[in-house]
Motif scaffolding. Structure first.
Motif, PDB file in Angstrom:
ATOM      1  N   PHE A  99       0.670  -0.865   0.056  1.00  0.00           N
ATOM      2  CA  PHE A  99      -0.128  -0.461  -0.191  1.00  0.00           C
ATOM      3  C   PHE A  99       0.688   1.793  -0.096  1.00  0.00           C
ATOM      4  O   PHE A  99       0.641   2.430  -0.495  1.00  0.00           O
ATOM      5  CB  PHE A  99      -0.600  -0.777   1.745  1.00  0.00           C
ATOM      6  CG  PHE A  99      -2.167  -0.697   0.859  1.00  0.00           C
ATOM      7  CD1 PHE A  99      -2.711  -0.556  -0.239  1.00  0.00           C
ATOM      8  CD2 PHE A  99      -2.585  -1.561   2.425  1.00  0.00           C
ATOM      9  CE1 PHE A  99      -3.921  -2.070  -0.245  1.00  0.00           C
ATOM     10  CE2 PHE A  99      -3.874  -2.446   1.738  1.00  0.00           C
ATOM     11  CZ  PHE A  99      -4.523  -2.565   0.955  1.00  0.00           C
ATOM     12  N   ALA A 100       1.776   1.289   0.802  1.00  0.00           N
ATOM     13  CA  ALA A 100       2.542   2.222   1.130  1.00  0.00           C
ATOM     14  C   ALA A 100       3.515   2.417  -0.501  1.00  0.00           C
ATOM     15  O   ALA A 100       3.663   3.391  -1.313  1.00  0.00           O
ATOM     16  CB  ALA A 100       4.144   2.165   1.928  1.00  0.00           C
ATOM     17  N   LEU A 126       2.627   2.295  -3.668  1.00  0.00           N
ATOM     18  CA  LEU A 126       0.952   2.254  -4.493  1.00  0.00           C
ATOM     19  C   LEU A 126       0.474   3.880  -4.326  1.00  0.00           C
ATOM     20  O   LEU A 126       0.979   4.754  -4.656  1.00  0.00           O
ATOM     21  CB  LEU A 126      -0.220   1.376  -3.845  1.00  0.00           C
ATOM     22  CG  LEU A 126      -0.139  -0.331  -4.619  1.00  0.00           C
ATOM     23  CD1 LEU A 126      -1.327  -0.873  -4.824  1.00  0.00           C
ATOM     24  CD2 LEU A 126       0.512  -0.125  -6.234  1.00  0.00           C
ATOM     25  N   GLY A 127       1.095   3.785  -2.819  1.00  0.00           N
ATOM     26  CA  GLY A 127       0.701   5.633  -2.144  1.00  0.00           C
ATOM     27  C   GLY A 127       1.871   6.043  -2.426  1.00  0.00           C
ATOM     28  O   GLY A 127       1.518   7.580  -3.255  1.00  0.00           O
ATOM     29  N   ALA A 171       0.659   6.936  -6.507  1.00  0.00           N
ATOM     30  CA  ALA A 171      -0.013   8.234  -6.678  1.00  0.00           C
ATOM     31  C   ALA A 171       0.551   9.539  -6.064  1.00  0.00           C
ATOM     32  O   ALA A 171       0.017  10.466  -6.615  1.00  0.00           O
ATOM     33  CB  ALA A 171      -1.175   7.582  -5.740  1.00  0.00           C
ATOM     34  N   LEU A 172       1.227   9.377  -5.109  1.00  0.00           N
ATOM     35  CA  LEU A 172       1.583  10.497  -4.833  1.00  0.00           C
ATOM     36  C   LEU A 172       2.142  11.860  -5.679  1.00  0.00           C
ATOM     37  O   LEU A 172       2.411  12.190  -6.205  1.00  0.00           O
ATOM     38  CB  LEU A 172       2.133  10.792  -2.970  1.00  0.00           C
ATOM     39  CG  LEU A 172       2.730  12.183  -1.963  1.00  0.00           C
ATOM     40  CD1 LEU A 172       1.454  12.726  -1.838  1.00  0.00           C
ATOM     41  CD2 LEU A 172       3.325  11.662  -1.001  1.00  0.00           C
TER      42      LEU A 172
END
Lengths: 178, 428
Positions: free
Chosen positions: A39-40, A42-43, A46-47
């Protein structure tokens, strides 16, 4: 950076700091850590492309692969963690409040891994065989799945935790019992 | 064969699964039962050893050794528990064979922390539980029942049966509310081609069809014993076959005889020859649970499986299930039913009042008082309020059955929400 973005970043940082300060002081299973890392990443992705890349675009064609990447990443973690001697990560996705035997968790883990693998493949099929609107609908369905998970946790964890917090507050306000 | 006085020796050999072995010194704990004595193991604070009495081994060594060796190599899968700061041992299952002078002598098992646990019997007589620092309420009792049913369901699915299931063989963790089963070497096993029956039974928890004969269906036996224990836990320790016989009816005095003959007075339809103990609060239990009790303890119906019990109790055991509510006095009660705790307290108050009146009568008019006593005795076989009096009042503070702290839970949920939000955003 706009004021709204600054506030958002501050809230996120506060949440993360709180989560770190209140983290369970016990050995955390690597399956759960793998999910967090995924998740990190992917974050971070996206960030970077959403806020920081300053006009840089994501690689062409990646948009259609995104649900597949997400599903197959989850499937890979679900399959790999037990094979590496860790617990079944589906426990962390659904929640440890369910009481199942190890065998039942094993089959649920496998079932969800197969489901995620199939959904990832279906995404590619729809993306390249159907029009953009149909694929948009499928992608929306992926996001609804996350809402389902949130709903599950609201029902089984958040309501219970809220009740415990309220009870603790009531106990504190009502003072010591005679 | 070693002479009987040769056991237990100070030093023994532990044979672990996989062939590893080690020497260990036994530390006397002063705990001895009918079959053997339990020792501590030097250097292994998390384990204890049960060494069978020499006389027992002389008769049953081969059978015990075969069973223990199988058990050591076939540890059953148990309900997974949320990991807490201290381990929870759900079964005193053999984990290593103990040899003394090269011969089978017993087994080693994980140690159940007696500081953190208490006998489930204490929940039946609540005063003892309170002396142990355990505040009893229906939320906690239902959680204990649910955990017991879940554990039993897991064992049954693997064709392992307790058979001699009774409160004295059960421990409950005071904080976590999980249940531990002792005396696992007496289990009935019928798994993976290995069959070993369980000869030990207790008449008060023995299903009617197995009185005066061997247990033929261990799962049916466990189902009956489970229902009996759950009933007692939810009904202030009253046994489901304890009751007041109608005058002139041929109801046996002892529980075993009543079980055998099916004198169960707590059914939704009342029994003609025996009525419920006046101190019972079974009318305050939900209809769904009463139907399960009727199926398990009444005549003719298919007994309720441990899985069905676990499912039925899960909603009550979960704080978020919303299946319990608070009465005006703060007790936990079942919705649309009278508050069992208030009813019980009312019964106790009534009994104290009657006792006070009786004393007054005895002092004022001894003749009338004697007639009152006679009529009372004729109406009851036992004094059902004696046990009730001994149990005292109940506190109203609800303790959480959750093991993780609120802060830990919030931390995990924050990470989860952020993770899901990230995934949501990434899919945009």
């Amino acid at each position: 950076m706009t004021a709204a973005t600054a506030i958002l970043v501050a809230v996120l940082a506060a949440c993360l700091a709180l989560a770190w300060a209140w983290r369970p002081r016990k050995r955390i299973d690597r399956g759960a850590i793998a999910l967090d890392i995924a998740f990190a990443l992917l974050g971070a992705w996206a960030l970077w492309f959403g806020l920081l890349a300053d006009g840089a675009a994501e690689p062409a064609g990646l948009a259609h692969w995104k649900p597949t990447i997400l599903y197959w990443t989850l499937a890979a973690i679900l399959v790999a963690a037990p094979a590496l001697g860790q617990l079944h990560p589906i426990r962390y996705i659904l929640g440890t409040y369910f009481v199942f035997s190890r065998g039942e968790w094993k089959w649920m883990n496998l079932g969800f891994a197969i489901l995620f693998a199939i959904l990832g493949a279906v995404n590619l099929y729809i993306a390249y065989r159907y029009d953009e609107t149909s694929w948009g609908g499928f992608k929306w369905g992926c996001r609804i799945n996350f809402l389902f998970l949130i709903l599950l946790r609201i029902s089984f964890v958040w309501m219970d935790t809220l009740a415990r917090i309220l009870e603790r507050l009531v106990q504190r306000w009502s003072g010591p019992r005679p | 064969m070693a002479p009987p006085e040769a056991l237990p020796r100070d030093r023994v050999r532990l044979l672990w699964p996989g062939g590893r072995s080690e020497s260990a010194r036994l530390l006397p704990l002063g705990k001895s039962g009918g079959a053997g004595e339990v020792f501590g193991l030097e250097g292994r604070p998390g384990h204890v050893a049960k060494v069978y009495h020499a006389a027992i081994l002389a008769q049953h060594r081969e059978r015990y050794e075969r069973k223990i060796r199988w058990m050591v190599n076939h540890r059953p899968e148990l309900p997974e528990l949320p990991s807490g700061p201290e381990p929870v041992v759900q079964l005193a299952w053999p984990v290593a064979v103990v040899q003394c002078e090269g011969r089978f002598a017993g087994f080693a098992m994980e140690k159940i922390d007696f500081e953190r646990t208490m006998e489930i019997d204490y929940l039946l007589t609540r005063r003892q539980a309170e002396e142990e620092g355990f505040a009893v309420d229906y939320g906690r009792l239902l959680t204990v029942c649910h955990n017991l049913a879940t554990l039993l369901h897991c064992l049954h699915r693997q064709r392992i049966f307790v058979v001699d299931l009774k409160p004295v063989n059960l421990k409950v963790y005071k904080t976590e509310l999980y249940v531990s089963i002792l005396d696992c070497d007496g289990f009935w096993i019928d798994a993976d081609g290995f069959v070993c029956e369980a000869p030990q039974v207790t008449p008060e928890y023995l299903a009617p069809e197995f009185h005066d004969r061997n247990v033929a269906d261990p799962e049916a036996q466990d189902r009956f014993a489970l229902a009996t224990i759950v009933f007692r836990l939810l009904n202030y320790g009253i046994h489901p076959y304890a009751g007041v016989a109608q005058p002139g009816s041929p109801v046996p005095a002892e529980l075993a005889g009543r079980i055998r003959a099916g004198y169960y007075p707590y059914g939704i339809s009342p029994h003609r020859q025996i009525r419920a103990t006046p101190a019972s609060v079974h009318d305050c239990l939900p209809d769904a649970l009463r139907a399960l009790f009727d199926r398990s303890l009444g005549r003719g119906a298919q007994r309720v499986a441990a899985r069905e019990w676990a499912q039925a109790l899960a909603g009550y055991a979960s704080r978020s299930g919303g299946m319990l509510e608070r009465c005006e006095h703060g007790h936990l009660q079942f919705p649309e039913k009278p508050c069992a705790t208030c009813v019980r307290e009312g019964l106790l108050r009534g009994h104290l009042e009657r006792q006070r009146r009786l004393l007054t009568r005895l002092q004022a008019t001894p003749g009338r008082a004697a007639r009152y006593v006679r009529s009372t005795l004729r109406g009851t076989h036992t004094s059902p309020f004696q046990a009730a009096l001994a149990q005292g009042q109940v506190t109203a503070v609800q303790m959480t059955p959750q093991t993780a702290s609120i802060r830990n839970t919030l931390s995990v949920e924050i990470v989860w929400v952020l993770g899901l939000a990230i995934a949501w955003w990434w899919l945009l």
